[in-house]
Design a protein around this motif. Structure first.
Motif, PDB file in Angstrom:
ATOM      1  N   TRP A  74       0.822  -1.209   0.000  1.00 11.32           N
ATOM      2  CA  TRP A  74       0.000   0.000   0.000  1.00 11.32           C
ATOM      3  C   TRP A  74       0.859   1.264   0.000  1.00 11.32           C
ATOM      4  N   ASP A  75       0.393   2.262  -0.696  1.00 11.82           N
ATOM      5  CA  ASP A  75       0.997   3.591  -0.648  1.00 11.82           C
ATOM      6  C   ASP A  75       0.825   4.181   0.752  1.00 11.82           C
ATOM      7  N   ALA A  76       1.705   5.095   1.131  1.00 11.03           N
ATOM      8  CA  ALA A  76       1.730   5.606   2.497  1.00 11.03           C
ATOM      9  C   ALA A  76       0.450   6.334   2.887  1.00 11.03           C
ATOM     10  N   ILE A  77      -0.241   6.958   1.940  1.00  7.29           N
ATOM     11  CA  ILE A  77      -1.451   7.701   2.316  1.00  7.29           C
ATOM     12  C   ILE A  77      -2.736   6.973   1.918  1.00  7.29           C
ATOM     13  N   ALA A  78      -2.612   5.785   1.348  1.00  8.94           N
ATOM     14  CA  ALA A  78      -3.815   5.021   1.013  1.00  8.94           C
ATOM     15  C   ALA A  78      -4.506   4.565   2.287  1.00  8.94           C
ATOM     16  N   ARG A 138      -2.674   8.885  -6.793  1.00  7.72           N
ATOM     17  CA  ARG A 138      -2.217   9.659  -5.632  1.00  7.72           C
ATOM     18  C   ARG A 138      -2.215  11.148  -5.963  1.00  7.72           C
ATOM     19  N   ALA A 139      -1.682  11.494  -7.139  1.00 12.53           N
ATOM     20  CA  ALA A 139      -1.612  12.904  -7.536  1.00 12.53           C
ATOM     21  C   ALA A 139      -3.014  13.506  -7.641  1.00 12.53           C
ATOM     22  N   ALA A 140      -3.983  12.748  -8.147  1.00 12.23           N
ATOM     23  CA  ALA A 140      -5.341  13.259  -8.283  1.00 12.23           C
ATOM     24  C   ALA A 140      -5.947  13.562  -6.918  1.00 12.23           C
ATOM     25  N   ALA A 141      -5.788  12.638  -5.965  1.00 12.15           N
ATOM     26  CA  ALA A 141      -6.347  12.850  -4.633  1.00 12.15           C
ATOM     27  C   ALA A 141      -5.712  14.060  -3.954  1.00 12.15           C
ATOM     28  N   GLY A 163       4.406  15.764  -1.097  1.00 12.22           N
ATOM     29  CA  GLY A 163       5.013  15.231   0.118  1.00 12.22           C
ATOM     30  C   GLY A 163       4.051  15.087   1.278  1.00 12.22           C
ATOM     31  N   ALA A 164       2.759  15.127   1.027  1.00 12.51           N
ATOM     32  CA  ALA A 164       1.765  15.054   2.098  1.00 12.51           C
ATOM     33  C   ALA A 164       1.892  13.755   2.887  1.00 12.51           C
ATOM     34  N   THR A 165       1.580  13.813   4.155  1.00 15.52           N
ATOM     35  CA  THR A 165       1.613  12.644   5.038  1.00 15.52           C
ATOM     36  C   THR A 165       0.178  12.232   5.376  1.00 15.52           C
ATOM     37  N   THR A 207      -1.474  15.049   7.393  1.00 13.39           N
ATOM     38  CA  THR A 207      -1.950  16.217   6.648  1.00 13.39           C
ATOM     39  C   THR A 207      -3.149  15.855   5.775  1.00 13.39           C
ATOM     40  N   VAL A 208      -3.168  14.635   5.243  1.00 13.47           N
ATOM     41  CA  VAL A 208      -4.330  14.190   4.464  1.00 13.47           C
ATOM     42  C   VAL A 208      -5.554  14.109   5.373  1.00 13.47           C
ATOM     43  N   ALA A 209      -5.392  13.538   6.571  1.00 15.73           N
ATOM     44  CA  ALA A 209      -6.516  13.425   7.502  1.00 15.73           C
ATOM     45  C   ALA A 209      -7.087  14.795   7.854  1.00 15.73           C
ATOM     46  N   LEU A 210      -6.226  15.774   8.078  1.00 12.59           N
ATOM     47  CA  LEU A 210      -6.697  17.124   8.395  1.00 12.59           C
ATOM     48  C   LEU A 210      -7.457  17.744   7.223  1.00 12.59           C
ATOM     49  N   ALA A 211      -6.999  17.465   6.006  1.00 14.39           N
ATOM     50  CA  ALA A 211      -7.664  18.020   4.822  1.00 14.39           C
ATOM     51  C   ALA A 211      -8.999  17.347   4.544  1.00 14.39           C
ATOM     52  N   VAL A 212      -9.085  16.062   4.864  1.00 15.18           N
ATOM     53  CA  VAL A 212     -10.320  15.308   4.593  1.00 15.18           C
ATOM     54  C   VAL A 212     -11.399  15.608   5.626  1.00 15.18           C
ATOM     55  N   ALA A 213     -11.021  15.802   6.884  1.00 21.24           N
ATOM     56  CA  ALA A 213     -11.960  15.863   8.004  1.00 21.24           C
ATOM     57  C   ALA A 213     -13.133  16.828   7.801  1.00 21.24           C
ATOM     58  N   PRO A 214     -12.951  18.050   7.295  1.00 29.03           N
ATOM     59  CA  PRO A 214     -14.092  18.968   7.190  1.00 29.03           C
ATOM     60  C   PRO A 214     -14.947  18.775   5.934  1.00 29.03           C
ATOM     61  N   LEU A 215     -14.581  17.858   5.064  1.00 28.85           N
ATOM     62  CA  LEU A 215     -15.273  17.699   3.783  1.00 28.85           C
ATOM     63  C   LEU A 215     -16.331  16.613   3.863  1.00 28.85           C
TER      64      LEU A 215
END
Length: 471
Positions: A85-89, A109-112, A121-123, A126-134
């Motif tokens: 698995w990719d690190a942010i999957a 990955r680039a699309a997401a 370089g997102a971790t 940072t992905v979790a923080l960006a997803v949470a309010p959506l």
């Protein structure tokens, strides 16, 4: 082809013997699905062997081994596989539920990340923080529109009420195309095959072996344009019974965590079929193939000028088997997808969450939709090839979402007991291009028809885009 459910569990065909014990823990009968799908593939091998002269070979399936093959069949010795698995999957909470991002492929990955407004370089944090309010539906739709892959968690009832869920539920498990008649393929054809479109004169190209009752797919040429897991499982199974499998990948495709797993028995080449030269070479390979298995979405080959109708016209004797994620009808017929996403969409992860009392989505213990669809695809290809021998050609279509319909008709397995550790089920050492390891023993046994291959696992692009014999 049907998967029979007895009560809340799958039932193997009456003529298939069962051995072994134990079951994978799940809200559904996952081990039963493994046994049933492998039994379908083994029964197809037995029928083909019978067509070639062996009297009604007996088929048996081992529950423990079937369960193990639905995970990883190969374990390295003295070295490690790269992460699958990719690190942010993975699964993330969003404003109104949960969403899974599938980012293993660089362009997915680039699309997401682009939709989320994040850098390369997102971790996970940072992905979790960006997803949470959506909201899940809006984020899913945006990522899919950007050619990425994502799925929100739906309930089973929510999926059945969704236009795509309703469309898939109405599809057959295997959709067979209209029959067409061609000259029967007999033993006298073993040393020749048609090369080029049907309008050209045939040329000869010797097979490396001739099919026999004990090696029923020997010399049968399978062109494999599939990736990530279902299609490769199907063609690996065909290779174990003698098929000459040529796998074609794009120039930039990499999947290092699964290469030793999915290249067993195959010659693997790279080809850019989006270029004129690559497409022309693909046409040459199709002209020399007996069976074509691909995982392209319904419109993808059409855009290349290789629709089902065109393939039937140019290569009338070719067995054409296709599989996709979300089915062949409905508004999502063109949508990219993977096992983990389909589990989210159709209610499997929600059912697992409720069954085990978890606080978030709980998927199956293995990617059962992929593996089961792979063995069902192999069964369809073998059955179609057997009919081809007698002069009938049919296409077949399968999907992960339609396989999920069968699984969700069941409940937890009624068979008690833990499964043995996979390391106790290996057949022996195996050599690969990356190093030594051990492979599971076969889960399917067809009397007098052993499963084996002399083609060791090798990397993608390790072979020429040509048939091993006469290419």
């Amino acid at each position: 082809m049907n998967l029979r459910v007895d009560g809340a569990n799958f039932a193997a065909p009456d003529q298939v013997g069962l051995t072994g014990a134990g079951a994978l823990p799940s809200a559904f009968d996952v081990t039963g699905l493994a046994v049933a799908a492998m039994a379908a593939a083994g029964t197809a091998v037995a029928a083909l062997s019978g067509r070639l002269g062996r009297a009604a070979p007996q088929v048996s399936v081992d529950r423990a081994l079937a369960s193990a093959w639905f995970g990883l069949s190969f374990t390295p010795t003295g070295w490690e596989l790269p992460p699958v698995w990719d690190a942010i999957a993975g699964i993330y909470p969003c404003a109104d539920g949960w969403i899974r991002l599938h980012t293993n492929a660089p362009h997915h990955r680039a699309a997401a990340l682009a939709v989320l407004g994040l850098s390369a370089g997102a971790t996970r944090e940072t992905v979790a923080l960006a997803v949470a309010p959506l909201t899940g539906d809006e984020l899913e739709a945006a990522i899919v529109a950007a050619d990425g892959c994502a799925a929100v968690m739906r309930t089973r009832d929510g999926w059945l009420a969704h236009p795509q869920g309703a469309a898939v539920a109405a599809e057959p498990l295997v959709h067979w195309g209209q029959e067409r008649r061609v000259p029967p393929f007999g033993r006298h054809d073993a040393g020749t095959r048609r090369r080029g479109p049907a309008t050209t004169a045939p040329t000869t190209a010797p097979r490396t072996m001739e099919p026999t009752a004990a090696r029923p797919l020997a010399g049968v040429r399978v062109l494999d344009l599939t990736r990530v897991i279902a299609g490769p499982v199907a063609t690996r199974f065909l290779a174990l019974y003698g098929a000459e499998v040529l796998r074609i990948d794009p120039p930039d495709w990499n999947e290092p965590g699964l290469e030793p797993e999915m290249t067993l028995g195959k010659h693997c080449a790279r080809l850019d079929i989006k270029t004129p030269d690559g497409l022309a070479r693909l046409e040459e390979l199709l002209a020399g193939a007996d069976i074509f298995i691909h995982g392209y979405r319904p419109d993808a080959l059409d855009r290349l000028g290789l629709s089902d109708a065109t393939l039937a016209e140019r290569h009338p004797a070719l067995v054409n088997v296709a599989l996709d994620a979300y089915g062949w009808s409905g508004p999502w017929a063109q949508r990219r997808g993977f096992d983990s996403l389909v589990q989210m969409s159709c209610g499997i992860t929600h059912a697992g969450m409720e069954h085990f009392g978890r606080g978030g989505p709980f998927p199956l213990p293995v990617q059962a939709l992929d593996h089961a669809t792979g063995y069902l695809t192999a069964a369809a290809a073998i059955d179609a090839w057997r009919q081809r021998l007698d002069g009938t050609v049919r296409t077949a279509r399968l999907s992960l979402a339609r396989t999920a319909v069968e699984l969700m008709r069941t409940g937890p397995s009624r068979v008690s007991g833990e499964l043995p550790a996979p390391e106790t089920l290996v057949a022996g050492p195996e050599v690969t291009a990356w190093g030594p390891g051990r492979r599971l023993a076969p889960a399917v046994e067809v009397d007098g028809v052993p499963a084996w291959t002399a083609v060791e696992p090798r990397g993608y692009g390790s072979a020429r885009a040509a048939w091993p014999a006469g290419g």
